[in-house]
Design an enzyme around this catalytic site. Structure first.
Site, short mmCIF file in Angstrom:
data_model
loop_
_atom_site.label_atom_id
_atom_site.label_comp_id
_atom_site.label_asym_id
_atom_site.label_seq_id
_atom_site.Cartn_x
_atom_site.Cartn_y
_atom_site.Cartn_z
N ILE A 124 -7.21 -17.75 2.79
CA ILE A 124 -7.30 -18.48 1.53
C ILE A 124 -6.59 -19.83 1.71
O ILE A 124 -5.41 -19.86 2.06
CB ILE A 124 -6.61 -17.66 0.41
CG1 ILE A 124 -7.36 -16.34 0.18
CG2 ILE A 124 -6.49 -18.44 -0.88
CD1 ILE A 124 -8.72 -16.46 -0.40
N ASN A 164 -3.79 -9.67 -2.89
CA ASN A 164 -4.43 -9.09 -1.72
C ASN A 164 -3.88 -7.69 -1.47
O ASN A 164 -2.73 -7.39 -1.80
CB ASN A 164 -4.13 -9.97 -0.49
CG ASN A 164 -4.78 -9.43 0.78
OD1 ASN A 164 -5.98 -9.09 0.78
ND2 ASN A 164 -4.02 -9.36 1.86
N HIS A 183 -3.17 -5.14 1.75
CA HIS A 183 -3.08 -5.09 3.21
C HIS A 183 -2.85 -3.64 3.64
O HIS A 183 -2.01 -2.95 3.05
CB HIS A 183 -1.93 -5.99 3.69
CG HIS A 183 -1.93 -6.12 5.17
ND1 HIS A 183 -2.80 -6.94 5.85
CD2 HIS A 183 -1.20 -5.48 6.12
CE1 HIS A 183 -2.60 -6.83 7.15
NE2 HIS A 183 -1.63 -5.95 7.34
N ASN A 189 -13.07 -0.29 -1.80
CA ASN A 189 -12.03 -0.65 -2.78
C ASN A 189 -12.61 -1.40 -3.97
O ASN A 189 -12.25 -1.13 -5.11
CB ASN A 189 -10.94 -1.51 -2.11
CG ASN A 189 -9.90 -0.67 -1.42
OD1 ASN A 189 -9.05 -0.06 -2.07
ND2 ASN A 189 -9.97 -0.62 -0.10
N GLY A 248 -16.57 -2.42 1.10
CA GLY A 248 -16.44 -2.57 -0.35
C GLY A 248 -16.06 -1.31 -1.10
O GLY A 248 -16.26 -1.24 -2.32
C1 GAR Z 1 -8.99 -2.04 3.30
O1 GAR Z 1 -8.33 -1.02 3.99
C2 GAR Z 1 -8.07 -3.23 3.12
O2 GAR Z 1 -6.74 -2.88 3.00
C3 GAR Z 1 -8.32 -4.00 4.40
O3 GAR Z 1 -9.69 -3.89 4.62
C4 GAR Z 1 -10.14 -2.61 4.15
C5 GAR Z 1 -11.39 -2.82 3.35
O4 GAR Z 1 -12.00 -1.60 3.07
N1 GAR Z 1 -7.89 -5.36 4.27
C6 GAR Z 1 -7.39 -6.05 5.28
O5 GAR Z 1 -7.29 -5.60 6.40
C7 GAR Z 1 -6.95 -7.48 4.94
N2 GAR Z 1 -6.13 -8.01 5.98
P1 GAR Z 1 -13.19 -1.51 2.03
O6 GAR Z 1 -14.15 -2.65 2.36
O7 GAR Z 1 -13.81 -0.17 2.25
O8 GAR Z 1 -12.61 -1.68 0.66
#
Ligand code: GAR
Length: 191
Positions: free
Chosen positions: A88, A102, A104, A15, A13
């Site tokens: 989703i 989203n 990525h 982000n 979490g």
């Molecule tokens: C982020 O790097 C995001 O881009 C990735 O998960 C991480 C979450 O980090 N998302 C994916 O891989 C979606 N396919 P966080 O929980 O520290 O924000």
């Protein structure tokens, strides 16, 4: 009336936290809800310290329309997937056209699709000896990681970069750009 962001996250979490911090200083925008499919996700504690209570939901609520109608009632301006790992469904995409965004952790269309998330992406990038990677922010459609691209940013890689180094570089791009891109999407919608 305030513009409303709903956040979905499955993991640590960072982000989601960064987005919340950014919009603390934007009076016309509120974080109208934080949702997670993972009752032990780090996002829960992170956001608690900001005074936000993440709501945990299960597969049934996600698929049977219960959660969807609760979120429809909130009339979100944007639904932001910040490290959310479930696919989703079609009913969500239809209910919220051009509303679900989203992030990525790679330069789509490379390194996207089922199973491509977090460290798996960075490992694949390293295994292929890529000289650059980056982030992609895109709308969500019915196919994993195939919705219209809104924004991409690249970062150079060094041959000695570990997957942790790659993740750190990508996270840095995410922290810098994701809130700003969300903000610009909200401004585009503003009357
Ligand atoms: C982020 O790097 C995001 O881009 C990735 O998960 C991480 C979450 O980090 N998302 C994916 O891989 C979606 N396919 P966080 O929980 O520290 O924000």
């Amino acid at each position: 009336m305030k513009q409303k962001i709903i956040l979905f996250a499955s993991g640590n979490g960072t982000n989601a936290e960064n987005i919340c911090h950014f919009f603390e200083h934007v009076p016309k925008v509120e974080i109208a809800g934080v949702y997670t499919n993972n009752s032990s996700a780090g996002v829960i504690q992170r956001l608690e310290s900001l005074g936000l209570q993440a709501e945990v939901f299960d597969r049934n609520a996600f698929q049977d329309g219960t959660l969807l109608s609760r979120i429809q009632c909130k009339q979100p301006t944007l639904i932001v997937l910040a490290g959310f790992l479930w696919k989703i469904g079609q009913e969500w995409v239809r209910a919220f056209p051009d509303t679900i965004v989203n992030i990525h952790p790679a330069l789509l269309p490379k390194y996207g699709g089922k199973g491509m998330y977090g460290q798996h992406v960075h490992q694949a990038v390293k295994d292929n000896r890529e000289t650059e990677t980056g982030i992609t922010i895109h709308y969500v459609n019915e196919a994993y990681d195939e919705g219209a691209i809104i924004f991409q940013k690249k970062v150079s890689l060094h041959p000695n970069d570990s997957t942790e180094d790659i993740a750190a570089k990508v996270h840095q791009l995410e922290y810098t750009h994701f809130p700003k891109v969300i903000h610009s999407l909200l401004n585009k919608d503003a009357p």
